[in-house]
Write a protein that holds these residues in place. Structure first.
Motif, PDB file in Angstrom:
ATOM      1  N   PHE A 177       0.818  -1.211   0.000  1.00 35.02           N
ATOM      2  CA  PHE A 177       0.000   0.000   0.000  1.00 35.02           C
ATOM      3  C   PHE A 177       0.852   1.261   0.000  1.00 35.02           C
ATOM      4  CE2 PHE A 177      -3.286  -2.991   1.396  1.00 35.02           C
ATOM      5  CZ  PHE A 177      -4.331  -2.592   0.590  1.00 35.02           C
ATOM      6  N   ALA A 178       2.112   1.147   0.391  1.00 29.90           N
ATOM      7  CA  ALA A 178       3.011   2.296   0.325  1.00 29.90           C
ATOM      8  C   ALA A 178       3.528   2.537  -1.089  1.00 29.90           C
ATOM      9  CB  ALA A 178       4.194   2.096   1.278  1.00 29.90           C
ATOM     10  N   THR A 179       3.314   1.568  -1.987  1.00 28.89           N
ATOM     11  CA  THR A 179       3.764   1.706  -3.368  1.00 28.89           C
ATOM     12  C   THR A 179       2.778   2.571  -4.149  1.00 28.89           C
ATOM     13  OG1 THR A 179       4.737  -0.518  -3.263  1.00 28.89           O
ATOM     14  CG2 THR A 179       4.416   0.440  -5.443  1.00 28.89           C
ATOM     15  N   PRO A 180       3.234   3.606  -4.821  1.00 24.32           N
ATOM     16  CA  PRO A 180       2.314   4.458  -5.593  1.00 24.32           C
ATOM     17  C   PRO A 180       1.515   3.653  -6.610  1.00 24.32           C
ATOM     18  CG  PRO A 180       4.475   5.489  -5.424  1.00 24.32           C
ATOM     19  CD  PRO A 180       4.621   4.098  -4.874  1.00 24.32           C
ATOM     20  N   GLN A 181       0.241   3.986  -6.745  1.00 24.27           N
ATOM     21  CA  GLN A 181      -0.688   3.416  -7.709  1.00 24.27           C
ATOM     22  C   GLN A 181      -1.285   2.079  -7.259  1.00 24.27           C
ATOM     23  OE1 GLN A 181      -1.500   5.080 -10.987  1.00 24.27           O
ATOM     24  NE2 GLN A 181      -0.862   6.542  -9.430  1.00 24.27           N
ATOM     25  N   PHE A 182      -0.756   1.478  -6.208  1.00 23.42           N
ATOM     26  CA  PHE A 182      -1.321   0.212  -5.755  1.00 23.42           C
ATOM     27  C   PHE A 182      -2.739   0.410  -5.226  1.00 23.42           C
ATOM     28  CE2 PHE A 182      -2.248  -3.046  -2.591  1.00 23.42           C
ATOM     29  CZ  PHE A 182      -1.894  -4.209  -3.249  1.00 23.42           C
ATOM     30  N   THR A 183      -2.936   1.450  -4.417  1.00 23.63           N
ATOM     31  CA  THR A 183      -4.231   1.648  -3.763  1.00 23.63           C
ATOM     32  C   THR A 183      -5.371   1.878  -4.748  1.00 23.63           C
ATOM     33  OG1 THR A 183      -3.182   2.443  -1.735  1.00 23.63           O
ATOM     34  CG2 THR A 183      -5.496   3.030  -2.079  1.00 23.63           C
ATOM     35  N   VAL A 200      -2.218  -2.240 -25.129  1.00 27.56           N
ATOM     36  CA  VAL A 200      -3.077  -1.067 -24.958  1.00 27.56           C
ATOM     37  C   VAL A 200      -2.667  -0.348 -23.675  1.00 27.56           C
ATOM     38  CG1 VAL A 200      -5.044  -2.050 -26.202  1.00 27.56           C
ATOM     39  CG2 VAL A 200      -4.808  -2.447 -23.738  1.00 27.56           C
ATOM     40  N   PRO A 201      -2.878   0.965 -23.594  1.00 27.80           N
ATOM     41  CA  PRO A 201      -2.603   1.677 -22.340  1.00 27.80           C
ATOM     42  C   PRO A 201      -3.499   1.130 -21.230  1.00 27.80           C
ATOM     43  CG  PRO A 201      -2.864   3.217 -24.164  1.00 27.80           C
ATOM     44  CD  PRO A 201      -3.297   1.869 -24.676  1.00 27.80           C
ATOM     45  N   PRO A 202      -2.936   0.694 -20.116  1.00 29.99           N
ATOM     46  CA  PRO A 202      -3.746  -0.024 -19.121  1.00 29.99           C
ATOM     47  C   PRO A 202      -4.843   0.815 -18.472  1.00 29.99           C
ATOM     48  CG  PRO A 202      -1.485   0.292 -18.354  1.00 29.99           C
ATOM     49  CD  PRO A 202      -1.501   0.667 -19.795  1.00 29.99           C
ATOM     50  N   ARG A 203      -4.579   2.089 -18.186  1.00 28.56           N
ATOM     51  CA  ARG A 203      -5.623   2.884 -17.525  1.00 28.56           C
ATOM     52  C   ARG A 203      -6.851   3.012 -18.416  1.00 28.56           C
ATOM     53  NH1 ARG A 203      -4.780   9.159 -16.025  1.00 28.56           N
ATOM     54  NH2 ARG A 203      -4.794   9.271 -18.319  1.00 28.56           N
ATOM     55  N   ARG A 209      -5.259  -6.001 -15.894  1.00 23.56           N
ATOM     56  CA  ARG A 209      -5.180  -5.709 -14.459  1.00 23.56           C
ATOM     57  C   ARG A 209      -3.936  -6.307 -13.820  1.00 23.56           C
ATOM     58  NH1 ARG A 209     -10.140  -7.659 -12.678  1.00 23.56           N
ATOM     59  NH2 ARG A 209      -9.235  -9.739 -12.525  1.00 23.56           N
ATOM     60  N   TRP A 210      -3.709  -7.608 -14.054  1.00 27.74           N
ATOM     61  CA  TRP A 210      -2.578  -8.252 -13.370  1.00 27.74           C
ATOM     62  C   TRP A 210      -1.253  -7.875 -14.013  1.00 27.74           C
ATOM     63  CZ3 TRP A 210      -4.895  -8.568  -9.332  1.00 27.74           C
ATOM     64  CH2 TRP A 210      -6.112  -9.217  -9.148  1.00 27.74           C
ATOM     65  N   GLY A 211      -1.249  -7.569 -15.305  1.00 32.16           N
ATOM     66  CA  GLY A 211      -0.031  -7.038 -15.911  1.00 32.16           C
ATOM     67  C   GLY A 211       0.330  -5.689 -15.322  1.00 32.16           C
ATOM     68  N   LEU A 212      -0.677  -4.838 -15.079  1.00 30.63           N
ATOM     69  CA  LEU A 212      -0.432  -3.532 -14.459  1.00 30.63           C
ATOM     70  C   LEU A 212       0.070  -3.703 -13.034  1.00 30.63           C
ATOM     71  CD1 LEU A 212      -0.548  -0.460 -14.446  1.00 30.63           C
ATOM     72  CD2 LEU A 212      -2.994  -0.620 -13.905  1.00 30.63           C
ATOM     73  N   LEU A 213      -0.486  -4.656 -12.313  1.00 33.24           N
ATOM     74  CA  LEU A 213       0.007  -4.911 -10.955  1.00 33.24           C
ATOM     75  C   LEU A 213       1.477  -5.291 -10.983  1.00 33.24           C
ATOM     76  CD1 LEU A 213      -0.571  -5.230  -7.909  1.00 33.24           C
ATOM     77  CD2 LEU A 213      -1.172  -7.622  -8.381  1.00 33.24           C
ATOM     78  N   GLY A 214       1.877  -6.095 -11.981  1.00 35.54           N
ATOM     79  CA  GLY A 214       3.284  -6.457 -12.108  1.00 35.54           C
ATOM     80  C   GLY A 214       4.180  -5.269 -12.410  1.00 35.54           C
ATOM     81  N   GLU A 215       3.648  -4.238 -13.051  1.00 36.04           N
ATOM     82  CA  GLU A 215       4.413  -3.014 -13.275  1.00 36.04           C
ATOM     83  C   GLU A 215       4.501  -2.177 -12.006  1.00 36.04           C
ATOM     84  OE1 GLU A 215       3.866  -0.578 -16.824  1.00 36.04           O
ATOM     85  OE2 GLU A 215       2.416  -2.061 -17.510  1.00 36.04           O
ATOM     86  N   LEU A 263      -5.590   6.203 -11.339  1.00 32.16           N
ATOM     87  CA  LEU A 263      -4.400   5.608 -11.949  1.00 32.16           C
ATOM     88  C   LEU A 263      -3.715   6.600 -12.888  1.00 32.16           C
ATOM     89  CD1 LEU A 263      -5.836   2.079 -12.831  1.00 32.16           C
ATOM     90  CD2 LEU A 263      -4.225   2.623 -10.989  1.00 32.16           C
ATOM     91  N   SER A 264      -2.425   6.458 -13.012  1.00 35.09           N
ATOM     92  CA  SER A 264      -1.655   7.300 -13.931  1.00 35.09           C
ATOM     93  C   SER A 264      -1.618   6.664 -15.319  1.00 35.09           C
ATOM     94  CB  SER A 264      -0.217   7.472 -13.426  1.00 35.09           C
ATOM     95  OG  SER A 264      -0.203   8.099 -12.168  1.00 35.09           O
ATOM     96  N   ALA A 265      -1.456   7.507 -16.316  1.00 33.95           N
ATOM     97  CA  ALA A 265      -1.330   6.999 -17.687  1.00 33.95           C
ATOM     98  C   ALA A 265       0.007   6.282 -17.834  1.00 33.95           C
ATOM     99  CB  ALA A 265      -1.433   8.148 -18.670  1.00 33.95           C
ATOM    100  N   ARG A 266      -0.015   5.120 -18.469  1.00 33.87           N
ATOM    101  CA  ARG A 266       1.195   4.344 -18.744  1.00 33.87           C
ATOM    102  C   ARG A 266       1.151   3.879 -20.190  1.00 33.87           C
ATOM    103  NH1 ARG A 266       3.816   1.810 -14.125  1.00 33.87           N
ATOM    104  NH2 ARG A 266       2.839   2.504 -12.176  1.00 33.87           N
ATOM    105  N   PRO A 267       2.296   3.743 -20.811  1.00 27.89           N
ATOM    106  CA  PRO A 267       2.309   3.216 -22.179  1.00 27.89           C
ATOM    107  C   PRO A 267       2.067   1.709 -22.169  1.00 27.89           C
ATOM    108  CG  PRO A 267       4.548   3.524 -21.403  1.00 27.89           C
ATOM    109  CD  PRO A 267       3.648   4.077 -20.328  1.00 27.89           C
ATOM    110  N   PRO A 268       1.701   1.134 -23.303  1.00 19.79           N
ATOM    111  CA  PRO A 268       1.576  -0.326 -23.384  1.00 19.79           C
ATOM    112  C   PRO A 268       2.907  -0.997 -23.042  1.00 19.79           C
ATOM    113  CG  PRO A 268       0.607   0.724 -25.307  1.00 19.79           C
ATOM    114  CD  PRO A 268       1.356   1.795 -24.570  1.00 19.79           C
ATOM    115  N   ARG A 269       2.838  -2.237 -22.538  1.00 18.46           N
ATOM    116  CA  ARG A 269       4.058  -2.960 -22.174  1.00 18.46           C
ATOM    117  C   ARG A 269       4.772  -3.518 -23.395  1.00 18.46           C
ATOM    118  NH1 ARG A 269       0.597  -3.924 -18.105  1.00 18.46           N
ATOM    119  NH2 ARG A 269      -0.506  -5.495 -19.320  1.00 18.46           N
ATOM    120  N   ALA A 270       4.038  -3.758 -24.459  1.00 21.23           N
ATOM    121  CA  ALA A 270       4.624  -4.350 -25.664  1.00 21.23           C
ATOM    122  C   ALA A 270       4.269  -3.502 -26.869  1.00 21.23           C
ATOM    123  CB  ALA A 270       4.118  -5.786 -25.852  1.00 21.23           C
ATOM    124  N   THR A 271       5.097  -3.588 -27.886  1.00 17.27           N
ATOM    125  CA  THR A 271       4.854  -2.836 -29.121  1.00 17.27           C
ATOM    126  C   THR A 271       4.083  -3.703 -30.113  1.00 17.27           C
ATOM    127  OG1 THR A 271       6.979  -3.559 -30.004  1.00 17.27           O
ATOM    128  CG2 THR A 271       6.930  -1.466 -28.801  1.00 17.27           C
TER     129      THR A 271
END
Length: 409
Positions: free
Chosen positions: A8-14, A73-76, A121-127, A187-195
């Motif tokens: 919970f101290a990690t940003p974006q987890f909550t 795709v962008p996760p948010r 969702r779970w890919g974003l959690l891994g990031e 949530l913050s905007a993030r780029p896709p994990r893969a091209t």
């Protein structure tokens, strides 16, 4: 050992945690309301089971066609769209007089959406979380599922009794809309994990690569089959005790919460490999007592004990993460999720079919035997184990060093 406070101290987890919890609450309320509507309309255990878990069948279609989008795709934005579509689906199901066939079409579309949702969702959690914290983070989410289902089934049962299943479905739509707002603004905007572009060809290519590894193939099958058969029993709770089904669902959620909390937070990593087989056997053993006449409290205790065995899924999920390159973890975890939900639908359909021929209580005991048989068969059939200090083959043939946890998780 990582703690829940670290997560919970990690940003974006909550915000991801809160949006996911709202999504689970919506799904819990919608599933209970649908099962009640269909069973009252048809008196069919099979159709009631399919209304509760039928959307999971569509997950296998999504896993074969749409899953590459989880990393591309962008996760948010993806999460916001998914929650909005889920809200729309619940609202459509609440339309008075909707035909049963149309209802199942909506359920199927929801399953297609869900096949991508798990990977995003779970890919974003891994990031968001460091790799060493992933199992602890998944434990937090699984515990939230248990707690949310306890509250959702209790509140859902009361809400259905007070206002009816149709209004309960509208309430589920409102909760899904809340999840979309939380994801969009939290949530913050993030780029896709893969091209590259998401496509059916890309989905198939990566799925084949993921399943080509004997170790990953074993992990997927172990995650899908025993748990899916065990969930089939949950599809029979409404036919088994129509007036007490909420109590049984709450007992299952409480047992899952207790198991996930114990394994995710308190069991040392070096013990987890030894616990996997006992946990998978626990999924089936307590349900054997349903061959006997049971009071509602006794049935609830047996269900809670069996549901604690789902904690074995945490161990398998961490192993999948350890065995997969970061840029493909969204699809790897999406494949895990889609396969798991699909097998749950198979389990529910099988349980409902058996219950059409036998007493519901006997059908539950038969499903327990099948769960135990599958767990033993998978363990005996395993031929490949990760070795400490060795190497593993990542996606597309790239060799990667073994995680320090690969042999013990």
């Amino acid at each position: 050992m990582p703690t829940y406070r670290d997560c919970f101290a990690t940003p974006q987890f909550t915000p991801l945690f809160v949006a996911t919890s709202a999504n689970v609450a919506a799904g819990t309320l919608r599933g209970l309301a649908l099962a009640v509507v269909v069973y009252h309309a048809t008196a069919s255990p099979l159709l009631a089971a399919l209304s509760l878990f039928g959307s999971h069948f569509a997950q296998v279609v999504g896993a074969m066609t749409l899953l590459s989008a989880a990393d591309r795709v962008p996760p948010r934005g993806a999460l916001v769209v998914i929650h909005l579509l889920t809200a729309l689906g619940s609202a459509v199901l609440a339309v008075p007089g909707i035909p049963l066939a149309a209802m199942f079409v909506v359920i199927g579309v929801s399953g297609l959406i869900g096949s991508v949702h798990g990977g995003v969702r779970w890919g974003l959690l891994g990031e968001i979380l460091p790799e060493r914290d992933y199992l602890t983070g998944r434990s937090v989410f699984n515990m939230a599922v248990g707690a949310t289902q306890i509250a959702g089934f209790a509140a859902g049962g009361a809400l259905i009794a007070l206002v009816g299943a149709g209004d309960a479905l509208l309430a589920a739509a409102g909760v899904s809309l809340t999840a979309a707002l939380i994801a969009g603004f939290g949530l913050s905007a993030r780029p896709p994990r893969a091209t590259g572009r998401a496509s059916v060809a890309a989905t198939w290519r990566v799925n084949v690569e993921l399943l080509r590894s004997p170790e990953r193939r074993y992990l997927y099958l172990a995650a899908w089959i025993p748990g899916g058969l065990a969930v089939g029993n949950e599809a029979l709770f409404v036919p088994y005790r129509p007036a007490g089904a909420s109590v049984l669902f709450i007992a299952g959620a409480a047992g899952m919460l207790a198991g996930d909390a114990t394994v995710g937070r308190w069991v040392p990593a070096r013990w987890r490999a030894r616990l996997l087989m006992p946990l998978q056997l626990l999924l089936g053993v307590p349900y054997l007592v349903f061959a006997l006449p049971l009071t509602l409290p006794a049935a609830a205790v047996a269900i809670a004990a069996a549901s604690a065995g789902f904690a074995g899924g945490l161990i398998l999920q961490q192993r999948i993460v350890d065995a997969t390159p970061e840029e493909l973890r969204g699809q790897a975890l999406g494949l895990h999720s889609a396969g798991m939900f699909t097998m749950q639908a198979v389990g529910a359909s099988l349980a409902g079919t058996i219950a059409q021929q036998l007493r519901v209580s006997d059908a539950i005991a038969v499903m327990a035997v099948l769960t135990l048989t599958s767990a033993v068969w998978l363990t005996r059939g395993r031929r490949h184990r990760p070795q400490p200090g060795g190497a593993r083959v990542g996606s597309l043939g790239a060799e990667r060093a073994v995680s320090p946890h690969a042999d013990v998780l």
